[in-house]
Design an enzyme around this catalytic site. Sequence first.
Site, PDB file in Angstrom:
ATOM      1  N   ARG A  72       0.833  -1.215   0.000  1.00 51.78           N
ATOM      2  CA  ARG A  72       0.000   0.000   0.000  1.00 51.78           C
ATOM      3  C   ARG A  72       0.866   1.264   0.000  1.00 51.78           C
ATOM      4  O   ARG A  72       0.556   2.247  -0.674  1.00 51.78           O
ATOM      5  CB  ARG A  72      -0.938  -0.010   1.215  1.00 51.78           C
ATOM      6  CG  ARG A  72      -2.067  -1.034   1.046  1.00 51.78           C
ATOM      7  CD  ARG A  72      -2.970  -1.098   2.252  1.00 51.78           C
ATOM      8  NE  ARG A  72      -3.609   0.181   2.541  1.00 51.78           N
ATOM      9  CZ  ARG A  72      -4.173   0.482   3.715  1.00 51.78           C
ATOM     10  NH1 ARG A  72      -4.170  -0.411   4.702  1.00 51.78           N
ATOM     11  NH2 ARG A  72      -4.739   1.648   3.905  1.00 51.78           N
ATOM     12  N   ASP A 106      -3.483   8.131   4.146  1.00 47.79           N
ATOM     13  CA  ASP A 106      -2.602   8.392   3.004  1.00 47.79           C
ATOM     14  C   ASP A 106      -1.967   9.789   2.984  1.00 47.79           C
ATOM     15  O   ASP A 106      -1.118  10.068   2.153  1.00 47.79           O
ATOM     16  CB  ASP A 106      -3.365   8.144   1.684  1.00 47.79           C
ATOM     17  CG  ASP A 106      -4.664   8.960   1.572  1.00 47.79           C
ATOM     18  OD1 ASP A 106      -4.738  10.074   2.130  1.00 47.79           O
ATOM     19  OD2 ASP A 106      -5.601   8.470   0.894  1.00 47.79           O
ATOM     20  N   HIS A 121      -7.496   7.512  11.904  1.00 43.52           N
ATOM     21  CA  HIS A 121      -6.935   6.152  11.847  1.00 43.52           C
ATOM     22  C   HIS A 121      -5.419   6.157  11.685  1.00 43.52           C
ATOM     23  O   HIS A 121      -4.842   5.160  11.251  1.00 43.52           O
ATOM     24  CB  HIS A 121      -7.610   5.349  10.714  1.00 43.52           C
ATOM     25  CG  HIS A 121      -9.062   5.060  10.982  1.00 43.52           C
ATOM     26  ND1 HIS A 121      -9.936   4.570  10.039  1.00 43.52           N
ATOM     27  CD2 HIS A 121      -9.800   5.186  12.117  1.00 43.52           C
ATOM     28  CE1 HIS A 121     -11.141   4.425  10.574  1.00 43.52           C
ATOM     29  NE2 HIS A 121     -11.083   4.801  11.831  1.00 43.52           N
ATOM     30  N   CYS A 129       7.039   1.737  17.357  1.00 35.77           N
ATOM     31  CA  CYS A 129       7.797   0.602  17.903  1.00 35.77           C
ATOM     32  C   CYS A 129       6.940  -0.153  18.915  1.00 35.77           C
ATOM     33  O   CYS A 129       6.366   0.453  19.828  1.00 35.77           O
ATOM     34  CB  CYS A 129       9.086   1.101  18.557  1.00 35.77           C
ATOM     35  SG  CYS A 129      10.009  -0.270  19.281  1.00 35.77           S
ATOM     36  N   CYS A 132       9.565   0.178  22.547  1.00 35.02           N
ATOM     37  CA  CYS A 132       9.720   1.465  23.251  1.00 35.02           C
ATOM     38  C   CYS A 132       8.633   2.479  22.896  1.00 35.02           C
ATOM     39  O   CYS A 132       8.602   3.578  23.460  1.00 35.02           O
ATOM     40  CB  CYS A 132      11.106   2.046  22.970  1.00 35.02           C
ATOM     41  SG  CYS A 132      11.361   2.563  21.249  1.00 35.02           S
ATOM     42  N   GLY A 189     -17.281  10.499   0.623  1.00 34.73           N
ATOM     43  CA  GLY A 189     -16.534   9.293   0.255  1.00 34.73           C
ATOM     44  C   GLY A 189     -16.274   8.326   1.382  1.00 34.73           C
ATOM     45  O   GLY A 189     -15.208   7.714   1.436  1.00 34.73           O
ATOM     46  N   THR A 190     -17.255   8.185   2.259  1.00 34.17           N
ATOM     47  CA  THR A 190     -17.122   7.142   3.291  1.00 34.17           C
ATOM     48  C   THR A 190     -18.384   6.312   3.342  1.00 34.17           C
ATOM     49  O   THR A 190     -19.492   6.825   3.147  1.00 34.17           O
ATOM     50  CB  THR A 190     -16.816   7.723   4.697  1.00 34.17           C
ATOM     51  OG1 THR A 190     -16.835   6.643   5.643  1.00 34.17           O
ATOM     52  CG2 THR A 190     -17.800   8.794   5.127  1.00 34.17           C
ATOM     53  N   ASP A 217     -22.692   6.216  -3.930  1.00 27.27           N
ATOM     54  CA  ASP A 217     -23.634   5.175  -3.519  1.00 27.27           C
ATOM     55  C   ASP A 217     -24.366   5.621  -2.246  1.00 27.27           C
ATOM     56  O   ASP A 217     -23.953   6.581  -1.607  1.00 27.27           O
ATOM     57  CB  ASP A 217     -22.844   3.897  -3.225  1.00 27.27           C
ATOM     58  CG  ASP A 217     -23.590   2.652  -3.638  1.00 27.27           C
ATOM     59  OD1 ASP A 217     -24.814   2.739  -3.879  1.00 27.27           O
ATOM     60  OD2 ASP A 217     -22.950   1.598  -3.712  1.00 27.27           O
TER      61      ASP A 217
HETATM   62  P1  OAD Z   1     -15.004   2.261   2.309  1.00 23.55           P
HETATM   63  O1  OAD Z   1     -14.238   1.526   1.268  1.00 23.55           O
HETATM   64  O2  OAD Z   1     -15.743   1.481   3.318  1.00 23.55           O
HETATM   65  O3  OAD Z   1     -16.074   3.218   1.613  1.00 23.55           O
HETATM   66  C1  OAD Z   1     -15.757   4.072   0.580  1.00 23.55           C
HETATM   67  C2  OAD Z   1     -17.013   4.837   0.247  1.00 23.55           C
HETATM   68  O4  OAD Z   1     -16.720   5.781  -0.754  1.00 23.55           O
HETATM   69  C3  OAD Z   1     -18.142   3.953  -0.297  1.00 23.55           C
HETATM   70  O5  OAD Z   1     -19.376   4.356   0.319  1.00 23.55           O
HETATM   71  C4  OAD Z   1     -18.176   4.261  -1.799  1.00 23.55           C
HETATM   72  O6  OAD Z   1     -19.503   4.221  -2.322  1.00 23.55           O
HETATM   73  C5  OAD Z   1     -17.633   5.659  -1.842  1.00 23.55           C
HETATM   74  N1  OAD Z   1     -16.820   5.992  -3.033  1.00 23.55           N
HETATM   75  C6  OAD Z   1     -15.796   5.302  -3.566  1.00 23.55           C
HETATM   76  N2  OAD Z   1     -15.210   5.992  -4.556  1.00 23.55           N
HETATM   77  C7  OAD Z   1     -15.890   7.164  -4.665  1.00 23.55           C
HETATM   78  C8  OAD Z   1     -15.749   8.333  -5.490  1.00 23.55           C
HETATM   79  N3  OAD Z   1     -14.804   8.443  -6.400  1.00 23.55           N
HETATM   80  N4  OAD Z   1     -16.638   9.331  -5.296  1.00 23.55           N
HETATM   81  C9  OAD Z   1     -17.626   9.244  -4.358  1.00 23.55           C
HETATM   82  N5  OAD Z   1     -17.789   8.180  -3.555  1.00 23.55           N
HETATM   83  C10 OAD Z   1     -16.930   7.166  -3.687  1.00 23.55           C
HETATM   84  O7  OAD Z   1     -13.985   3.291   2.992  1.00 23.55           O
HETATM   85  P2  OAD Z   1     -14.140   4.057   4.384  1.00 23.55           P
HETATM   86  O8  OAD Z   1     -15.519   4.514   4.602  1.00 23.55           O
HETATM   87  O9  OAD Z   1     -13.050   5.058   4.420  1.00 23.55           O
HETATM   88  O10 OAD Z   1     -10.290   1.297   8.562  1.00 23.55           O
HETATM   89  O11 OAD Z   1     -13.808   2.884   5.381  1.00 23.55           O
HETATM   90  C11 OAD Z   1     -13.685   3.181   6.743  1.00 23.55           C
HETATM   91  C12 OAD Z   1     -12.599   2.354   7.345  1.00 23.55           C
HETATM   92  O12 OAD Z   1     -12.814   0.975   7.018  1.00 23.55           O
HETATM   93  C13 OAD Z   1     -11.203   2.603   6.802  1.00 23.55           C
HETATM   94  O13 OAD Z   1     -10.567   3.719   7.412  1.00 23.55           O
HETATM   95  C14 OAD Z   1     -10.485   1.340   7.140  1.00 23.55           C
HETATM   96  C15 OAD Z   1     -11.542   0.361   6.665  1.00 23.55           C
HETATM   97  O14 OAD Z   1     -11.502  -0.888   7.144  1.00 23.55           O
HETATM   98  C16 OAD Z   1      -9.281   0.575   9.067  1.00 23.55           C
HETATM   99  O15 OAD Z   1      -8.476  -0.036   8.381  1.00 23.55           O
HETATM  100  C17 OAD Z   1      -9.224   0.605  10.557  1.00 23.55           C
END
Ligand code: OAD
Length: 247
Positions: A72, A106, A121, A129, A132, A189-190, A217
């Site tokens: 990644r 990122d 996150h 580490c 330590c 975008g979440t 979505d």
């Molecule tokens: P997800 O992959 O769960 O969700 C991404 C969201 O963005 C989805 O609802 C998609 O529909 C939407 N999406 C994707 N591309 C898009 C675009 N170009 N424009 C608009 N919408 C778009 O990602 P997160 O919600 O960030 O945590 O996931 C939350 C956490 O779950 C992450 O931080 C990570 C993961 O497991 C850990 O690793 C602890």
Amino acid sequence: MDQTNPIKAAADWLAQAESIAVLTGAGISQESGVPTFRGTDGLWKGLSFSDLASPEGFAEKPRRVWEWYNWRREVLRGVEPNPGHEALAKLERSKGFCGIITQNVDRLHQTAGSQNVIELHGSIWETLCTGCERRFDKTGEALPEEPTCEVCGERLRPAVVWFGETLPTGAMETALAWTQQCDLFIVAGTSNVVYPAGSLAFAAKQAGKTVIEINWDETPATDSVDISLRGKTGEILPQLLGTSALS
Ligand code: OAD
């Protein structure tokens, strides 16, 4: 609100707002070429988050976890912020207060110029580490297959939050304070399914704030927000700024 033109209605709210907080997730970096977690091409398809993103998975097979994080990091070395990140950085320069609460590790918001960012996150560019507990900034560096601490020699881990772990000290408290302090809350975008970040849109709504969602979505928050704009964050965010009086 203008029901016939939701972009215009959202742009009007943006122009009127004096204080804006934004929650972002993997979707905002998708158009930079960063894979998201869920959905048809999501990282969790065919992979197990308990193997790759949990303290137990790391204790069992640290090399497997590092292989994934090093991959990644390699992907991220080749990407740039997209117009969605850039629009939010511009918003911060135009408004009295604009804070970004991101679940992304990122650092693309900061690369785009955003300064007021909470990394809920953690960051994939830092290591921690396991002995330590020192943190090291390894931005852009290629790491060995199983990196160790240059001070105490113990195993390093990525300085990110894994499933079952608590968020960085104060991060969620500040994020919640921003949901109270802002007059407009944007959720971009979440998937809103990972908590506690997934609770923030609801917290803002409960506090009486205007909430705008941008996602291609539906999410569990869609029915609760004021406007859900369906499309790409890299297109809608610049469009919102261009349509509002901010441009
Ligand atoms: P997800 O992959 O769960 O969700 C991404 C969201 O963005 C989805 O609802 C998609 O529909 C939407 N999406 C994707 N591309 C898009 C675009 N170009 N424009 C608009 N919408 C778009 O990602 P997160 O919600 O960030 O945590 O996931 C939350 C956490 O779950 C992450 O931080 C990570 C993961 O497991 C850990 O690793 C602890």
